[in-house]
Structure formats: structure tokens, C-alpha cells
Design an enzyme around this catalytic site. Structure first.
Site, mmCIF file in Angstrom:
data_model
loop_
_atom_site.group_PDB
_atom_site.id
_atom_site.type_symbol
_atom_site.label_atom_id
_atom_site.label_comp_id
_atom_site.label_asym_id
_atom_site.label_seq_id
_atom_site.Cartn_x
_atom_site.Cartn_y
_atom_site.Cartn_z
ATOM 1 N N GLU A 1 -31.423 7.660 -105.537
ATOM 2 C CA GLU A 1 -30.271 6.882 -105.060
ATOM 3 C C GLU A 1 -29.391 7.657 -104.073
ATOM 4 O OE1 GLU A 1 -29.731 3.126 -105.341
ATOM 5 O OE2 GLU A 1 -30.281 3.797 -107.337
ATOM 6 N N THR B 1 -35.140 -2.516 -106.831
ATOM 7 C CA THR B 1 -33.938 -3.036 -107.479
ATOM 8 C C THR B 1 -34.259 -4.365 -108.161
ATOM 9 O OG1 THR B 1 -32.653 -1.961 -105.769
ATOM 10 C CG2 THR B 1 -31.475 -3.545 -107.074
ATOM 11 N N ARG C 1 -22.977 3.677 -111.310
ATOM 12 C CA ARG C 1 -23.730 4.188 -110.167
ATOM 13 C C ARG C 1 -24.092 5.653 -110.407
ATOM 14 N NH1 ARG C 1 -26.701 2.574 -105.823
ATOM 15 N NH2 ARG C 1 -26.010 3.423 -103.839
ATOM 16 N N SER D 1 -23.329 1.690 -102.176
ATOM 17 C CA SER D 1 -24.411 0.750 -102.485
ATOM 18 C C SER D 1 -24.207 -0.545 -101.711
ATOM 19 C CB SER D 1 -24.396 0.455 -103.984
ATOM 20 O OG SER D 1 -25.254 -0.607 -104.286
HETATM 21 N N1 GLU Z 1 -30.068 1.697 -103.366
HETATM 22 C C1 GLU Z 1 -29.771 0.384 -102.928
HETATM 23 C C2 GLU Z 1 -28.301 0.100 -103.067
HETATM 24 O O1 GLU Z 1 -27.669 0.591 -103.928
HETATM 25 C C3 GLU Z 1 -30.520 -0.641 -103.666
HETATM 26 C C4 GLU Z 1 -31.972 -0.432 -103.484
HETATM 27 C C5 GLU Z 1 -32.676 -1.597 -102.919
HETATM 28 O O2 GLU Z 1 -32.457 -2.733 -103.362
HETATM 29 O O3 GLU Z 1 -33.447 -1.381 -102.000
HETATM 30 O O4 GLU Z 1 -27.790 -0.636 -102.331
#
Ligand code: GLU
Length: 621
Positions: free
Chosen positions: A466, A427, A113, A492
Site C-alpha cells: 500500500e 481491492t 489504513r 487512498s
Molecule cells: N491502494 C488503492 C487505494 O487505496 C486501492 C487499490 C486498488 O483498488 O487498486 O486507493
């Protein structure tokens, strides 16, 4: 992901010779990488792969055919996705990889991460006492975390793979260099981000070649800068990324975003340093593990909330009998269990190196029984539900809990931070297995579609944003589990998941979609395990996602809202918001005869690609 592609024979990966040096800058002379036709389902033996993109799946399959294992194949596929799906993932971002090692029947996770720079503070998203508006944070150096991807790949390959970066990056180098045909999905992704990309000279040059307009469908998209970066990493390993020229370019880009001359405004710089990069470490972490109706479920632990929220919701649902209840009543419980699980996930899950995440309590069956008491059998909760108190369940299960223990206020739940609300179109998820039975389920991301919007000049990759996955505290200094801190990793929702029965693998799966990732994986598991839908049908089924948002509503796809189930659920008080598409899952179903079925999303995001090493007629579910 990309349809309307040139159909060509397999084997391109190993037969196209490796090009070096000037070839990168003379990419226009090379013909684009051909691909096989994309199909969402494939059954066979000897290994399998599923991703959103046919070139990425092909790269994984060719590595497998050449004797590589599931980890080698997953990294090869992810690197290709960093070229073809670069608005969703790439070496400017990070990810979560769950690995099943057949040899010792172990499940391991490689957490890579992104990390907050060490000069970050709880006030990261404040200017003085005023919160910085979300759109400013999203497109800035402030939200760029220290990328984890290259370290994650190197750690995974060196510990659990059989090939090095030099070999597994070759397919991606070729795709970046030779290019690929722009399809409708890629065109739309670029178009949605034109205003952001225009701000930065590097991004405009790469993505808006046509006088500020995106390359049209059918044009060839080449990325010689990325080919060069991949080649440096192939030659020098992660050191070449985290130190030296690439690291300096990243730090410089974060500190001085390369504004276009006509941008007309400045974006906020970030505080990343060279030592943030050189000190970055991927982590090998224990998975989280639970059981569901005789299945064993492994998921990603903190700093992802994916595995914990998924397993808590499953534990709550285990108290209900799907066939006896019928689809509507069970779907009602699915939505309410998810609401309760999200209340806890939002209150308690964060970087475990900064916060004591009460994992044992959250995943105890007794805690699930306690949470079930808050679920009304015939009525949707009208708004946000409060978090429970898992700390009372962190102890030996034989301990009798007093009423005082159960009602005592857990300190961390007291604050109500406001999560940054970023749209969920990004993602990507890769699933692979090999002939030895190793499995990889791997979700990676740069956060928003197009990440921060900033391409590192000359290197062809986007910086992530992120750090927007941190919660914004109600005031700059306030403490909460998931507020920014120096060196911390944001929570996340990524949920790469493995399901076993009697020690044998049954399913590997995962999805993009921000926090809807958790509900997409949950709903797919229920569709398949509880309602017996074949996996492809379970994946294609219309989605609905309840995440305990303040207005109490669930987000849903239009096909779900139009269904008779939705009408019946509305009668129980559920309210749905149409959000278009949710998720783009890929997975692998393992059958008792030793064959496997690779599954990729059939429609959403243009449809994905599933392949096997040795196709056989499909027999099982
Ligand atoms: N940043 C999101 C996470 O880590 C994932 C991004 C997305 O799928 O929109 O959960």
C-alpha cells in the site's frame, strides 16, 4: 465472484461445527465449503449484503439471520474475502469502513489504513538519488505498510458491533480450512502473478502448488496457515496479531523476504519494527459530507481522497442540468468535473495528521462554482489541468474574496510529484445493512493484485504494498502533501459512500479499482440519480474514467468506446484508452416501503453476490 460453484442449501455457516488444532494441517480431509448460487440482485427485508463473492455474502447473511448487526456482518464477510479474494484484501492490508448507526442517525468512519514504518523517510522510494523502479518497489518489503485490518475490525466490532472477533471470524476460518473451488477469476489472478509468487518460497508453496504452476480451475484451494492465523486472532483479539508470534513473523518477512532458492535475485527489504505493529491504531474519523440535488452524501475523508474528490466532482456537476443537457453533454461535464476534482485531490489530499487538507474549501459550493469556470462546455481539456486554490474558500462563506486571494499560489500545489502507477485490478467492497437499519459500506485492500507478492510464511496471508500509494517526490527530500514520512498513511482513493434523502438512506455503495474507484462511484451515482437507471443497470453500464493524467486521456471499457456517446465525446476532443474492465461495485438501494435491494457487480471480475435475509418481490428502483 466465483461462478460454477456447488449449489447447496443455506445455513452452512451455523451448522458446520468449529474445528480446531490439527484440522488446519489436515485440511485435505475436509470437504470444501459449499455455497449457494450467486445472483447480482436481491430485494427484501431484515438485512442484506453484497460482495464480490458468494461465500462472503452468505457469511454476512447468516450472521444477520443469527441476530448480528451490519457491522458484525461486514467484518464476517471481509474476513471470508481475506480467504477467497486474498489477492485483493486481507489481514495483511487495511481499509475504510463507513458506518450509519440507525439508533442515533450518525455516520462514523473507521479508518484502518496501513501506516509507513517509523523508520521511513521522504526518500523511501530512492536508492541514493535514483528513484527505485516501480516493479522493484511493488514486490518488496519497502512498500509494505503496517497492516490496519485486524485493528479496524476490532475497533468497529467493539464500538459498533454486537459480536466479537471470536464469533465473526468462524465462517472465514472454515472457508480457509476447508477450502473452495478455484474458478476462472482466481486462476487468472494467480496466473498474472506467477513470476512474482515464484520469487518467494512461502508464496510459491501456497499459490503454485503444481510444480510452479497455479492450481487449475476446479481444484480445491485450502489455506491452513490463514485458518491458524484467524484462529489465533479469534482467541486473542488484535493483540495476537500486533504482538507476539504473528507480529514477529511479519517483521521478519519484511526484513528478510523469504526468497525461493531459485529466485536468482534479492528483493528489497523494508524497515518495519515490532513497535510499529504494537503501536498501530485504527482511527475513528468524521466522514466528509456534502449535498447533491437534495441528496446528502457522506464519504470517507482523508487519508482517503475518495469522499473529497467524489463530493467535489458532484458539487461541480450540480451546476448543470442533466435532463436539459442530455446524456452526451452531461457525460462531457462528468469527465471534465472529474478531471478538475482529481487535480485538487492529487495536490491537496493526504494524511490529515501530517498535512492541513483544506476540506472546507474543497467542498464549499463557492469553490465548486469557481472550478466550474475552468470547465469548457463544448471542449475537453487537452492535457493535465492545474489544481485550484481551495485555501481561499476555507473561510466564512460570507467573506468576499478578493482577486488577490483567488489568484495567490497555494504552496502545496507547486510540486509535481509522480504518482506510482500500479495497475488497478485489486481491492474489494462489502456493503451490509441489518433489520434495525444500520448500514456499513466498507472498502478494503492490499493495494496491487497479490499485494507485495510476499506471503508471511506459515500464516497464509499476503503483505500489502500500500505504500506505493504515496507520491514519489521529484527528489528524495522534496516536500509534498503525499510523500512518505515516518508513521504517515498513504493517500487512498477508496470511496465507501452513503447517500440520504430527507434523513432516510437511499444508497450505500463502493468499488475497487485504484483511483478509478472515485469515477466508478461517481458514474454510478450519476447513472442512477441523474439518469434514473435502475441500480443494477447503473452498475452494469460501461465505464469511462477521467483522472487528470498528463496525456489528458480518459480510460474506458471497450463497450463504452464502442458506444455512440463515445463517438460524440471524441468530437468534443475526448480521447479514450481501452483498459478492459473498470471496478466491481457493490451496494444497497433503500426503498421508501422499508425494503432494500442489494446489488453486486453482475459481470466484471466474474460477477458478485447480493442477498437479503427475507426476499420479497421487487417493487422500486
Ligand atoms: N491502494 C488503492 C487505494 O487505496 C486501492 C487499490 C486498488 O483498488 O487498486 O486507493
Amino acid at each position: 465472484m466465483r461462478r460454477h460453484l456447488i449449489v447447496a442449501g443455506a445455513g452452512w455457516l451455523l451448522t458446520v461445527s468449529c474445528t480446531h488444532g490439527n484440522a488446519a494441517s489436515s485440511g485435505a480431509a475436509l470437504s470444501p465449503v459449499p455455497t449457494s448460487a450467486s445472483t447480482p440482485e436481491a430485494t427484501g427485508r431484515g438485512g442484506a449484503a453484497a460482495t464480490v463473492d458468494v461465500r462472503a455474502t452468505s457469511a454476512a447473511i447468516e450472521i444477520l439471520k443469527d441476530g448480528g448487526n451490519a457491522v458484525d456482518a461486514a467484518v464476517a464477510a471481509a474476513a471470508v474475502l481475506g480467504a477467497t479474494d486474498l489477492y485483493s484484501c486481507g489481514i495483511g492490508g487495511g481499509g475504510f469502513m463507513v458506518i450509519y448507526r440507525a439508533e442515533d442517525q450518525r455516520v462514523i468512519t473507521v479508518e484502518h489504513r496501513e501506516m509507513a514504518p517509523r523508520a521511513s523517510s521522504r526518500g523511501l522510494f530512492y536508492a541514493g538519488d535514483t528513484p527505485i523502479p516501480m516493479f522493484e518497489v511493488m514486490t518488496s518489503g519497502v512498500s509494505a505498510g503496517v497492516p490496519g485490518m485486524v485493528q479496524g475490525w476490532e475497533v468497529a466490532l467493539s464500538r459498533y458491533g454486537t459480536r466479537g472477533l471470536a464469533e465473526v471470524l468462524q465462517p472465514a476460518i472454515r472457508v480457509a480450512e476447508r477450502g473452495f473451488e478455484v474458478d476462472q477469476t482466481f486462476f487468472e489472478q494467480t496466473s498474472r502473478n506467477v513470476e512474482r509468487f515464484k520469487l518467494f518460497s512461502s508464496s510459491a508453496q501456497l499459490f503454485l502448488p503444481d510444480g510452479g504452476k497455479p492450481a487449475p480451475v476446479g481444484a480445491i484451494f485450502r489455506n491452513p496457515g490463514l485458518a491458524k492465523t484467524y484462529r489465533r486472532v479469534a482467541e486473542g483479539g488484535s493483540r495476537a496479531f500486533y504482538r507476539g508470534e504473528i507480529a514477529r513473523a511479519i517483521v521478519d518477512t519484511v526484513a528478510h523476504p523469504p526468497m525461493a532458492s531459485d529466485a536468482g535475485l534479492a528483493v528489497r527489504p523494508g524497515v518495519m519494527t515490532l513497535s510499529d505493529l504494537s503501536d498501530y491504531e485504527a482511527r475513528i474519523r468524521e466522514p466528509v459530507k456534502s449535498t447533491y440535488r437534495g441528496y446528502t452524501v457522506y464519504g470517507m475523508g482523508a487519508p482517503s481522497s475518495g469522499g473529497i474528490a467524489l463530493e467535489l466532482a458532484l458539487n461541480i456537476l450540480e451546476g448543470y442540468e442533466p435532463t436539459a443537457l442530455g446524456r452526451v453533454d452531461f457525460l462531457h461535464r462528468y469527465l471534465e468535473a472529474s478531471r478538475l476534482a482529481f487535480a485538487d485531490r492529487t495536490a491537496y489530499v493526504a494524511d490529515p495528521e501530517y498535512v492541513d487538507v483544506p476540506v472546507v474549501g474543497l467542498l464549499s459550493k463557492d469553490y465548486a462554482a469557481e472550478r466550474r469556470k475552468a470547465l469548457q462546455p463544448a471542449k475537453a481539456a487537452s492535457g493535465e489541468v492545474p489544481a485550484g486554490n481551495p485555501f481561499a474558500f476555507q473561510v466564512d462563506p460570507s467573506v468576499t474574496r478578493s482577486a488577490a486571494m483567488l489568484s495567490s499560489e497555494p504552496a502545496l500545489a507547486a510540486l509535481a510529484p509522480s504518482p506510482l502507477d500500479v495497475p488497478n485490478r485489486e481491492t474489494t467492497h462489502v456493503t451490509t445493512t441489518d433489520k434495525l437499519g444500520n448500514i456499513v459500506t466498507y472498502t478494503c485492500s492490499i493495494e496491487a493484485e497479490g499485494g507485495s507478492g510476499i506471503v508471511v510464511p506459515g500464516y497464509g496471508f499476503l503483505l500489502n504494498n500500500e505504500l506505493t500509494d504515496f507520491d514519489v517526490p521529484p527528489e528524495p527530500g522534496a516536500a509534498h502533501a503525499n510523500t512518505p514520512e515516518p508513521g504517515k498513511r498513504p493517500r487512498s482513493s477508496m470511496a465507501p459512500t452513503l447517500v440520504f434523502k430527507d434523513g432516510a438512506p437511499v444508497l450505500a455503495l463502493g468499488s475497487p479499482g485504484g483511483s478509478t474507484i472515485i469515477t466508478t462511484v461517481l458514474q454510478t451515482l450519476i447513472n442512477h440519480l441523474d439518469f434514473g437507471m435502475p441500480m443494477l443497470e447503473a452498475v452494469a453500464a460501461p465505464r469511462v474514467s477521467q483522472r487528470n493524467v498528463p496525456d489528458g486521456k480518459s480510460q474506458a471499457e471497450p463497450e463504452f468506446i464502442a458506444s455512440p456517446e463515445a463517438a460524440a465525446l471524441q468530437a468534443r476532443g475526448h480521447v479514450f484508452t481501452n483498459v478492459g474492465q473498470i471496478g466491481a461495485l457493490t451496494g444497497i438501494r433503500f426503498h421508501s416501503d422499508g425494503t432494500v435491494t442489494a446489488i453486486a457487480e453482475p459481470q466484471r471480475r466474474g460477477g458478485g453476490s447480493a442477498m437479503v435475509v427475507e426476499p420479497v418481490p421487487r417493487t422500486g428502483n
